[in-house]
Scaffold this motif. Sequence first.
Motif: not given
Length: 710
Positions: A206, A678, A683-684, A688-690
């Motif tokens: 992340l 996130g 996710a990266t 992103p997840a957030s």
Amino acid sequence: MTCTPARPTATPGATAPGGRALLPLTPTGTRHGGRSFMTCRYRCGNACDHPEPNRTGHGHVQDEITRAVARRSLLKGAAAGSGVMVLGAPLAAAAVTPAAAGAGAAPGRPVSGDLGAADFTAVRPNRRDAVVTAPGFDHDVVIRWGDAVVAGAPAFDPHRQSPEAAKQQFGYNCDYVGVLPLRAARRGREDRSLLVVNHEYTDEALMFPAGVYSDTEVAAIAMANHGMSVVEIRRGLRPGSWRRVTSLGKARHNRRVHIDTPFTLDGPAAGDERLRTTADPSGATVLGTLNNCAGGTTPWGTVLSGEENFNQYFDLPESEQLDERYTEAYARYGITGSGRGWSAVDPRFDLAAEPHEPHRFGWVVELDPHEPDEAPVKRTMLGRFKHEGANIAVARDGRAVAYMGDDERGDYLYRFVSRDRVRRGSSARARRHNKTLLSAGTLYVARLVGDGTEDGVHDGTGEWIALCDDTESFVPGMSVADVLIWTRLAADRVAPTRMDRPEDVQPNPVNGKVYAALTNNSQRGSRFEADEANPLTSSMVRAAIGAPLTQASGNRNGYVLELSPARGDHAATTFTWDLMLVCGDPEAAETYFGGYDKTQVSPISCPDNVAFDDHGNLWISTDGNALGSNDGVFRVPVSGPERGRVTQFLTVPRGAEACGPLIADDNRSLFVAVQHPGEVDGATFEVPASTWPHSDDFPRPSVVVAFRDR
């Protein structure tokens, strides 16, 4: 904050008053409950995928809880909502309703801005990518990952990161939060305080855009993002709000403690051969601090920080073998040589080259934020294990007592009692003396037993077993240095009580009791056979409620344990205990909320850190919510008719964990560290997840402060 896997078990959603459906309380993931595989990998090196380091046959606290729970269910046939813990009776749906006034508050007349006394409507379970506070309250972001801490720090740019920049910026994954009034404030500066924060671990997936950095650069930057930050903050425009001081040239206390910061080793183990390395043949100085989790503020104005999952940072080349002198100790501490590649940057993280370097981590660190030029200290007298944190109470005779938890499945509760007494006052002489208190005293480990009576209450007695003091070991065959360096092995020999991940352990300054968050151990019923050692899947409890023995649930949601020192004296060697909370969905038969009506509480899962307001209310932050909602912070009165009334005050963003928390500024401010937003599988940086705190198109772990909205 070691993660623990969980098997999914469908749980029906709850209904709020008026028939509004809440978020279905269903566990997420296929193995780790509310925690992602990503969190487990980066935070603790997948500790839950490895054998439980404690291979002794000592009992768990659940052994005694199980017997009491079963007795209670057989003896007490009361209906749900009666305030008695009953297994098997029909339960009303969990509700999140307005909370009653906190302990000590006048009902219906909340004190303005006082979070401990205020009435508020509980936050509903949710999966929003936001910090959500109770209606009538708001929050501000105080500081984010990458924000400048010291003068001259470059502006944060994720595409232009460097170790040099990271050592001047706010590190990654904030955890412990301490706020200390700025001593000897200059005229016009009485509104300032010092914010002290740990940076536990890094998530390279992340943090870094793909294709920008080499593996070695990633490792070096990640190393620099560990450690601690000291930041001057000042009151904001609204009561209870705070903001960081941005004129860094005037913030003379600001400091970044990082992987190359010198630490002094102190106490009886300092200088021991096992703490000596090529770079430090004296065994007296260590560079850096790793995986700093929770902590505490001492009565003399310093901060204690716990080094937790340090075992995951050390590499071993494939052609090499672990040093056979330390085979047993390495195994007991989970040191395998499967590290993070840091040895490519610094050879001290190569176990073949420096087999003693891991022994220099796993300590409690003491830092004086008022003295930015003073080296922080690793206190060997407090023992070496996976410290969640350390919190101080003062005994009747004036000695300092530090309570600690070893955050691992099957490990122990500890305490330390100083030899010397705390000196009152804030004079330079008193502070110098008090900063030596953790150098000499006695280290203990806890043994808990059930009371053996059929009183229908899950409680019992306990004793603190002495392991050593600063001059003498009480463990046969082990020296004082042995006990302090191999504390887990020493404790194993005296048969203490194994716990399900004892995390934050804190004394309540109002009622004098001690509260321990036992986060979970969902492998009960899977890797660990379901039997009477687990209150949630044991044959004893299942038989008591007329249900078949299953292998599916385990202790997935955790407990809060309440300890009462004998005669109210923290130096006493005996105590009584009771299980105040059995966390989870209030609809579930096994949950218990201090005797409070289960239809009037918020669902809570995986208690992690605890704190107290000035009324003595318990505040709990969670990590790894196995019920499907985002993690959050909860207020719980511990006495009176509201005892056990769990009410959710705040939730953190998607994929994040709530760390801290801290009630400050006359109960007007709740500080929370929002860690790993996130951090969701897949996710990266690019996907992103957030994006919380929504200042960028990628997530940034940050400290927030919540307060009444006016």
